[in-house]
Design a protein around this motif. Sequence first.
Motif, PDB file in Angstrom:
ATOM      1  N   ASP A 301      71.564  26.984  74.813  1.00  0.00           N
ATOM      2  CA  ASP A 301      71.419  25.973  73.754  1.00  0.00           C
ATOM      3  C   ASP A 301      70.010  26.031  73.157  1.00  0.00           C
ATOM      4  N   THR A 302      69.585  27.227  72.859  1.00  0.00           N
ATOM      5  CA  THR A 302      68.234  27.484  72.367  1.00  0.00           C
ATOM      6  C   THR A 302      68.335  28.212  71.036  1.00  0.00           C
ATOM      7  N   ARG A 303      67.527  27.790  70.082  1.00  0.00           N
ATOM      8  CA  ARG A 303      67.602  28.449  68.771  1.00  0.00           C
ATOM      9  C   ARG A 303      66.207  28.604  68.150  1.00  0.00           C
ATOM     10  N   ASP A 304      66.104  29.673  67.354  1.00  0.00           N
ATOM     11  CA  ASP A 304      64.914  29.927  66.530  1.00  0.00           C
ATOM     12  C   ASP A 304      63.627  29.961  67.349  1.00  0.00           C
ATOM     13  N   CYS A 305      63.698  30.606  68.507  1.00  0.00           N
ATOM     14  CA  CYS A 305      62.523  30.735  69.383  1.00  0.00           C
ATOM     15  C   CYS A 305      62.112  32.195  69.535  1.00  0.00           C
ATOM     16  N   LEU A 306      60.856  32.390  69.834  1.00  0.00           N
ATOM     17  CA  LEU A 306      60.356  33.664  70.352  1.00  0.00           C
ATOM     18  C   LEU A 306      60.093  33.454  71.828  1.00  0.00           C
ATOM     19  N   ILE A 307      60.805  34.209  72.676  1.00  0.00           N
ATOM     20  CA  ILE A 307      60.649  34.075  74.125  1.00  0.00           C
ATOM     21  C   ILE A 307      60.399  35.469  74.690  1.00  0.00           C
ATOM     22  N   ARG A 308      59.264  35.631  75.331  1.00  0.00           N
ATOM     23  CA  ARG A 308      58.896  36.956  75.841  1.00  0.00           C
ATOM     24  C   ARG A 308      58.390  36.823  77.261  1.00  0.00           C
ATOM     25  N   SER A 309      58.971  37.633  78.148  1.00  0.00           N
ATOM     26  CA  SER A 309      58.517  37.669  79.529  1.00  0.00           C
ATOM     27  C   SER A 309      58.111  39.083  79.900  1.00  0.00           C
ATOM     28  N   GLU A 310      56.966  39.199  80.545  1.00  0.00           N
ATOM     29  CA  GLU A 310      56.493  40.477  81.066  1.00  0.00           C
ATOM     30  C   GLU A 310      56.628  40.518  82.585  1.00  0.00           C
ATOM     31  N   GLY A 311      57.556  39.746  83.131  1.00  0.00           N
ATOM     32  CA  GLY A 311      57.760  39.740  84.585  1.00  0.00           C
ATOM     33  C   GLY A 311      58.697  38.643  85.021  1.00  0.00           C
ATOM     34  N   PRO A 312      58.219  37.411  85.151  1.00  0.00           N
ATOM     35  CA  PRO A 312      59.068  36.354  85.703  1.00  0.00           C
ATOM     36  C   PRO A 312      60.218  36.008  84.766  1.00  0.00           C
ATOM     37  N   VAL A 313      61.326  35.586  85.350  1.00  0.00           N
ATOM     38  CA  VAL A 313      62.431  35.125  84.519  1.00  0.00           C
ATOM     39  C   VAL A 313      62.001  33.851  83.806  1.00  0.00           C
ATOM     40  N   VAL A 314      62.298  33.782  82.521  1.00  0.00           N
ATOM     41  CA  VAL A 314      62.013  32.595  81.714  1.00  0.00           C
ATOM     42  C   VAL A 314      63.338  31.984  81.295  1.00  0.00           C
ATOM     43  N   THR A 315      63.523  30.718  81.572  1.00  0.00           N
ATOM     44  CA  THR A 315      64.754  30.037  81.203  1.00  0.00           C
ATOM     45  C   THR A 315      64.432  28.875  80.273  1.00  0.00           C
ATOM     46  N   THR A 316      65.290  28.685  79.276  1.00  0.00           N
ATOM     47  CA  THR A 316      65.138  27.555  78.364  1.00  0.00           C
ATOM     48  C   THR A 316      66.494  26.892  78.164  1.00  0.00           C
ATOM     49  N   VAL A 317      66.485  25.587  77.997  1.00  0.00           N
ATOM     50  CA  VAL A 317      67.704  24.822  77.742  1.00  0.00           C
ATOM     51  C   VAL A 317      67.398  23.751  76.698  1.00  0.00           C
ATOM     52  N   GLY A 318      68.191  23.741  75.622  1.00  0.00           N
ATOM     53  CA  GLY A 318      68.118  22.656  74.656  1.00  0.00           C
ATOM     54  C   GLY A 318      66.822  22.563  73.890  1.00  0.00           C
ATOM     55  N   VAL A 319      66.204  23.687  73.591  1.00  0.00           N
ATOM     56  CA  VAL A 319      64.961  23.659  72.829  1.00  0.00           C
ATOM     57  C   VAL A 319      65.123  24.497  71.564  1.00  0.00           C
TER      58      VAL A 319
END
Length: 361
Positions: A301-319
């Motif tokens: 439920d995530t939209r119009d984001c830039l999400i970048r991980s160079e290692g750890p898992v990154v989780t997003t909800v409702g943002v």
Amino acid sequence: MEPAISTSLITPVILSGGSGTRLWPLSRSRKPKQLLALTSDRTMLQMTAARCIDSARFGPAIVVTNALHADEIAAQMAENPPAAIILEPAGRNTAPAIALAAIEAAPGAVLLVMPSDHVIDDCAAFHRAIEAAMPMVDQGWLVTFGITPDKPETGYGYIRRGETIAPGVQKVEAFVEKPDADRAAAYVAAGNYSWNGGIFLFRADAFLKALEDYEPAMVASVRASLAAAGREGALIRPEAASFLASRSESIDYAVMEKAPKVAVVPVEMGWSDVGSWDALHMLGTADDQGNVVHGDVVAIDTRDCLIRSEGPVVTTVGVHDLIVVATRDAVMILPRGSSQEVKRVVEALKAKGHDTLDVPF
């Protein structure tokens, strides 16, 4: 009769001295953005060098950088080794850096000066612009390339174009400082303004003659530093005291705004200076929710984001409309559209003496 286009090889001059702090936490002093793969599987430096690999038109490059990055640059350019890697004792802005390359090159060499950390999607258009500029370069003109603006941008300087002096080439009327929003809109509406992308084409001797006219002490300092330089293969270490005696100044202020024979080639070539995380969001390939993701990311439920991980898992909800960047030792989150605020983060970290500004992630 029109002058013939020069058949001599063009020497690429790649300026790689920037620290790229606007892309922290990925970009750091010991490995800034030009040495990172941000928009493809190749680094920004490698993409810059690849624009000039046609051996029928381009000779080996001269890279101007600092000692911190010498080994990494040599490794990244191993397939097309540069003629020289000049290691600045300290940054003195673009005019002294380009002077180092111009003095090192043959006097009649044609220099194509490029930042190492820009994107050009349409390389064919770039090459056509170079060829359009060459007749004027052969006549001693200093040429810059004006990026056709696609929006009123307040983050770039502008070039006001004047009379046409050759096919596809116009005289520069003025270099204009970064405008406010109203003036930027007026420039775009006027139709005779280009963004100043910081890419130049000129003969080494023409540039040095202009620099000697307006900044003779700078030229003397740079010449002295190269005369006493240490040399080891392609690595050149200018003598520090002489180089540091030079005034710090940009090529625009030192030469381009003063010289009488300055021209611009307007060009549309898919250019970006990749100056922010927002720019990377625009350059990336978005999913059906408008997200540009890289690395181990779970976006719900995530939209119009830039999400970048160079290692750890990154989780997003409702943002939505966020920039989220995670490395092994740092996480940064801020609203999209606010990525220029990274400088405030960097300033706060500097005040703390935080090692995430320097240690590669």
